[in-house]
Design an enzyme around this catalytic site. Structure first.
Site, PDB file in Angstrom:
ATOM      1  N   TYR A 296     -27.297 -13.541  87.016  1.00 12.07           N
ATOM      2  CA  TYR A 296     -26.391 -13.006  88.051  1.00 12.07           C
ATOM      3  C   TYR A 296     -26.296 -11.480  88.064  1.00 12.07           C
ATOM      4  O   TYR A 296     -25.208 -10.921  88.107  1.00 12.07           O
ATOM      5  CB  TYR A 296     -24.998 -13.627  87.894  1.00 12.07           C
ATOM      6  CG  TYR A 296     -25.006 -15.082  88.296  1.00 12.07           C
ATOM      7  CD1 TYR A 296     -24.779 -15.457  89.622  1.00 12.07           C
ATOM      8  CD2 TYR A 296     -25.306 -16.076  87.373  1.00 12.07           C
ATOM      9  CE1 TYR A 296     -24.827 -16.793  89.992  1.00 12.07           C
ATOM     10  CE2 TYR A 296     -25.358 -17.412  87.746  1.00 12.07           C
ATOM     11  CZ  TYR A 296     -25.112 -17.755  89.058  1.00 12.07           C
ATOM     12  OH  TYR A 296     -25.174 -19.071  89.438  1.00 12.07           O
TER      13      TYR A 296
ATOM     14  N   ASP B  29     -29.073 -17.438  94.937  1.00  7.14           N
ATOM     15  CA  ASP B  29     -28.756 -17.995  93.635  1.00  7.14           C
ATOM     16  C   ASP B  29     -29.640 -17.300  92.608  1.00  7.14           C
ATOM     17  O   ASP B  29     -30.856 -17.301  92.735  1.00  7.14           O
ATOM     18  CB  ASP B  29     -29.041 -19.495  93.658  1.00  7.14           C
ATOM     19  CG  ASP B  29     -28.466 -20.201  92.454  1.00  7.14           C
ATOM     20  OD1 ASP B  29     -27.542 -19.651  91.831  1.00  7.14           O
ATOM     21  OD2 ASP B  29     -28.936 -21.302  92.135  1.00  7.14           O
ATOM     22  N   HIS B  30     -29.033 -16.732  91.660  1.00  9.40           N
ATOM     23  CA  HIS B  30     -29.748 -16.018  90.593  1.00  9.40           C
ATOM     24  C   HIS B  30     -30.604 -14.897  91.187  1.00  9.40           C
ATOM     25  O   HIS B  30     -30.744 -14.769  92.395  1.00  9.40           O
ATOM     26  CB  HIS B  30     -30.641 -16.944  89.773  1.00  9.40           C
ATOM     27  CG  HIS B  30     -29.864 -18.051  89.103  1.00  9.40           C
ATOM     28  ND1 HIS B  30     -30.407 -18.901  88.201  1.00  9.40           N
ATOM     29  CD2 HIS B  30     -28.569 -18.420  89.205  1.00  9.40           C
ATOM     30  CE1 HIS B  30     -29.502 -19.756  87.771  1.00  9.40           C
ATOM     31  NE2 HIS B  30     -28.371 -19.481  88.381  1.00  9.40           N
TER      32      HIS B  30
ATOM     33  N   HIS C  96     -23.252 -30.272  92.674  1.00  4.26           N
ATOM     34  CA  HIS C  96     -24.398 -29.432  92.320  1.00  4.26           C
ATOM     35  C   HIS C  96     -25.391 -30.288  91.545  1.00  4.26           C
ATOM     36  O   HIS C  96     -25.003 -30.962  90.600  1.00  4.26           O
ATOM     37  CB  HIS C  96     -23.911 -28.267  91.451  1.00  4.26           C
ATOM     38  CG  HIS C  96     -24.962 -27.249  91.173  1.00  4.26           C
ATOM     39  ND1 HIS C  96     -25.987 -27.458  90.286  1.00  4.26           N
ATOM     40  CD2 HIS C  96     -25.160 -26.020  91.691  1.00  4.26           C
ATOM     41  CE1 HIS C  96     -26.764 -26.390  90.264  1.00  4.26           C
ATOM     42  NE2 HIS C  96     -26.291 -25.501  91.107  1.00  4.26           N
TER      43      HIS C  96
END
Ligand code: DNO
Length: 397
Positions: free
Chosen positions: A370, A353-354, A235
């Protein structure tokens, strides 16, 4: 593209039954309860896997995020034999359970960093934000890190000074809590003094030293992973720059090229995180995806809107600076290429993501970034892109 969703495990306030309603079928999770550096036993992996599959909701554990790399490995400190052996053993155990995609990062000490966890969005709801002058205020005036001034331009330092002079204790504590929320342990938090001490452990470790430690980790782990048919995927740094005086080495296109060149094997791959890479104006995310497409094993799709002073905020998935349609097109093209090669594992898992905290997310106290509704909105928008592009390929190519 496999629609997946990050779930923090049994303690996540968002339950599997809710995730199923978003339409996602792949679960991205980790055994967060196991301390860093210890082996993930087969029985524990299987138990979590069964919990997910036996919910009867059509879900399965698709990706590990993360199998953490112990700080001693990042610092290259002491005898690392057992840490490397344990990491390989965890990979072997995951492989035995049929879970082959494993995300990790090589960021020293911190994971992601933001200064505000509830920045208002104009239409309502909140997002995560990184405010350059607040970060500077924290480093220069609260942490009093030697040399921190050199990392910021004068106008940011000036704003930081004003921020500090006019902020009350509560505001400063909120800033500290925001920055600490991104510590990887998820459960460790430092106060200012604790953070100072933790940073001391990295004294003398610059880019070259961290790179050497990372190269050693890859040399120890990738050959075993390749043999097991595992797909490791690093990542990128979030944000993609040095922070708090800590070196970061997975921030740019050239950094990614360096990582992938260390071990020329499929098992040495990338998590294409569009939000992390996208926070650096020099990174052209679709171009990075195109260049390294054959090593992308997992995608985090989100967007950021950048300011000229280094600040940025998490925009709605289709609204920030990254051309999300172009990016998804690259991933779908890569899937088609893998399929044509006859690879059974051609699907690239992605997750929204998010997301912004929207509607009933507000006040629910889910992990920062999240929430349920905000991510579901992102997933729905991304699903639309995937469908439209796939249709175009199939019918008009
Ligand atoms: C933040 C996430 C990161 C990510 C790790 C992977 O929201 O993207 O915490 O999971 O860096 O190792």
């Amino acid at each position: 593209m496999l629609e997946s969703w990050r779930w923090y495990g049994p303690f996540d306030k968002i339950k599997l039954a809710e995730i199923a309603q978003t339409g996602a079928s792949g679960i991205v999770t980790a055994l967060h309860e196991i301390p860093y550096g210890e082996v993930w036993p087969v029985e524990t992996i299987r138990a979590r896997q069964s919990e997910i599959a036996e919910s009867g909701l059509g879900l399965h554990w698709a990706v590990v995020e993360s199998l953490p790399v112990h700080e001693n490995i990042k610092r290259g400190e002491g005898d690392l034999t057992a840490f490397f052996a344990n990491y390989r053993q965890s990979l072997a155990n995951l492989a035995a359970c049929g879970i082959r995609t494993v995300c990790y990062n090589f960021m020293p000490l911190l994971d992601w960093t933001r200064t505000r966890l509830d920045a208002p969005v104009s239409r309502g709801g909140t997002c995560l934000r990184f405010e350059a002058h607040e970060m500077a205020a924290f480093e220069v005036h609260m942490l009093k890190r030697r040399g921190a001034e050199a990392d910021y331009p004068p106008e940011v330092l000036e704003k930081a000074r004003t921020w500090h002079e006019t902020s009350d204790e509560n505001t400063r504590q909120r800033l500290l809590a925001g920055i600490m929320a991104g510590l990887p342990g998820a459960y460790d938090r430092y106060d200012v003094e604790g953070l100072r001490q933790a940073l001391e452990h990295y004294e003398g470790i610059g880019h070259a030293e961290l790179q050497a430690n990372y190269a050693r980790f890859l040399a120890e782990i990738v050959p075993a992973a390749e043999e097991l048919g595992m797909r490791l995927c690093v990542h990128p740094d979030d944000p993609p720059r040095d922070i708090l005086g800590l070196p970061r080495i997975v921030s740019s296109e050239e950094d990614v090229a360096w990582v992938l060149a260390q071990q020329d094997a499929r098992a040495n791959g990338l998590t294409l995180c569009s939000g992390s890479l996208g926070a650096n104006p020099a990174n052209d995310v679709p171009a990075i995806a195109r260049r390294f497409a054959d090593r992308i094993h997992f995608a985090h799709l989100r967007n950021v809107r950048k300011d000229s002073d280094g600040s940025f905020e998490e925009a709605a998935h289709l609204e920030g600076d990254t051309d999300m349609v172009a990016l998804v097109a690259v991933l779908i093209g890569e899937e088609a290429r893998r399929r044509a090669e006859g690879r059974p594992d051609w699907t690239i898992p992605f997750r929204p993501d998010h997301g912004h905290e929207l509607l009933s997310d507000i006040g629910r106290g889910t992990h920062p970034g999240y929430p349920l509704i905000g991510r579901m909105r992102g997933l729905a928008e991304l699903r639309g892109i995937v469908r439209a592009l796939t249709h175009e390929r199939t019918h008009f190519a």
